[in-house]
Design a protein around this motif. Structure first.
Motif, mmCIF file in Angstrom:
data_model
loop_
_atom_site.group_PDB
_atom_site.id
_atom_site.type_symbol
_atom_site.label_atom_id
_atom_site.label_comp_id
_atom_site.label_asym_id
_atom_site.label_seq_id
_atom_site.Cartn_x
_atom_site.Cartn_y
_atom_site.Cartn_z
ATOM 1 N N GLU A 1 11.072 3.103 -2.389
ATOM 2 C CA GLU A 1 8.615 3.723 -2.744
ATOM 3 C C GLU A 1 8.369 5.059 -3.637
ATOM 4 O O GLU A 1 7.400 4.692 -4.121
ATOM 5 C CB GLU A 1 7.736 3.500 -1.515
ATOM 6 N N SER B 1 10.604 5.501 -5.498
ATOM 7 C CA SER B 1 11.459 4.816 -7.481
ATOM 8 C C SER B 1 10.036 4.844 -7.904
ATOM 9 O O SER B 1 8.928 3.835 -7.475
ATOM 10 C CB SER B 1 11.580 3.724 -6.978
ATOM 11 N N ALA B 2 10.407 5.633 -9.617
ATOM 12 C CA ALA B 2 9.197 5.177 -10.650
ATOM 13 C C ALA B 2 9.654 6.517 -11.294
ATOM 14 O O ALA B 2 10.195 7.132 -11.514
ATOM 15 C CB ALA B 2 7.380 5.416 -9.706
ATOM 16 N N HIS C 1 12.838 9.233 -14.940
ATOM 17 C CA HIS C 1 12.430 8.526 -14.355
ATOM 18 C C HIS C 1 13.726 8.569 -12.972
ATOM 19 O O HIS C 1 14.717 8.910 -12.617
ATOM 20 C CB HIS C 1 13.111 6.953 -15.053
ATOM 21 N N LYS D 1 2.195 -0.744 -14.430
ATOM 22 C CA LYS D 1 1.034 -0.058 -13.636
ATOM 23 C C LYS D 1 0.694 0.529 -14.485
ATOM 24 O O LYS D 1 1.466 1.225 -15.488
ATOM 25 C CB LYS D 1 1.349 0.052 -11.818
ATOM 26 N N LYS E 1 2.344 9.082 -11.302
ATOM 27 C CA LYS E 1 3.289 8.518 -11.012
ATOM 28 C C LYS E 1 3.082 7.031 -11.439
ATOM 29 O O LYS E 1 1.778 6.592 -11.778
ATOM 30 C CB LYS E 1 3.642 8.515 -9.764
ATOM 31 N N GLN E 2 4.294 6.771 -12.363
ATOM 32 C CA GLN E 2 4.102 5.147 -13.538
ATOM 33 C C GLN E 2 4.922 4.142 -12.563
ATOM 34 O O GLN E 2 6.450 4.582 -12.944
ATOM 35 C CB GLN E 2 3.879 5.185 -14.245
ATOM 36 N N GLU E 3 4.723 2.921 -11.978
ATOM 37 C CA GLU E 3 5.324 1.896 -11.381
ATOM 38 C C GLU E 3 5.507 0.498 -12.280
ATOM 39 O O GLU E 3 4.232 1.015 -13.521
ATOM 40 C CB GLU E 3 4.603 1.681 -10.595
#
Lengths: 113, 112
Positions: B83, B85-86, B107, B42, B37-39
């Motif tokens: 939360e 969402s990423a 996405h 980050k 998971k990539q926000e």
């Protein structure tokens, strides 16, 4: 918090210059891999270092080189920068080479102008 | 070399609903399949992984399934929350020093 730290977080370089990026691996991890992530894409494997030697490499030219130090930290060096080298450079550490979990740092955003 | 295809590229679901992301891989020698998971701003965060000797793995609201015969694996997120969402990435590896081959990412948007 993964414990993998990278520096710097951002930098801007001019085409043709050289750049060095740094990575400190998570405590207890002896394997470091580097990835390039272009905008909107998945990370691409550059190479892996284990026991201070490169032991695996993706489809990147020789101007991408690296080092690993006795404390397992690592550097990525890129010579003769090109505009297409602009990307997020990610470092990942693992407890050993092979099929094992890889934990990423926050990355270094490199912009080549 | 390995090639990983990931679908869909964008997924919008209502909060509380389930989300499913699918990946296929080409190299039958691949035996390790992590999901990240990539926000924004980050690095990728490992959320779950599965190895080739296992068909399914679950961790709270997240599950991954693997079909080695068909060479595909999927991420399932139940009871989605804002939360979640990423951008989510699947990856495959044959181990050794070959590194991970990533998909192009999904996405995930959680609508309130």
């Amino acid at each position: 918090e993964t414990g993998v730290t990278q520096s710097p977080t951002h930098l801007i370089k001019t085409r043709g210059q050289q750049v060095t990026l740094r990575c400190s691996s998570q405590s207890g991890h002896n394997t470091v891999s580097w990835y390039q992530q272009a905008l909107g894409q998945g990370p691409q494997f550059i190479f892996q270092y284990y026991r201070e030697e490169e032991n695996g490499r993706g489809n990147f030219p020789p101007r991408f080189s690296g080092l690993q130090f006795p404390n397992y930290s690592s550097e990525l060096n890129v010579n003769a920068l090109e505009l297409d080298d602009s990307a997020l450079y990610l470092c990942a550490s693992s407890s050993e080479t092979g099929v094992t979990e890889a934990f990423f740092g926050q990355g270094t955003r490199l912009t080549v102008v | 070399g390995e090639n990983v295809e990931q679908h869909p590229s964008t997924l919008s679901v209502q909060e509380g609903d389930s989300a499913v992301i699918k990946c296929t891989y080409s190299d039958s020698a691949s035996n390790y399949f992590p999901w990240y998971k990539q926000e924004l701003g980050k690095g990728p965060q490992l959320i779950i992984d599965i190895r080739s000797n296992v068909g399914e793995k679950k961790d709270q609201r997240i599950a991954v399934t693997l079909n080695k015969t068909a060479k595909h694996f999927s991420l399932h997120i139940t009871e989605t929350q804002p939360e979640d969402s990423a951008v989510y990435f699947c990856a495959a590896s044959r181990g050794g020093a070959d590194g991970l081959t990533f998909g192009k990412g999904t996405h995930l948007i959680i609508q309130p």
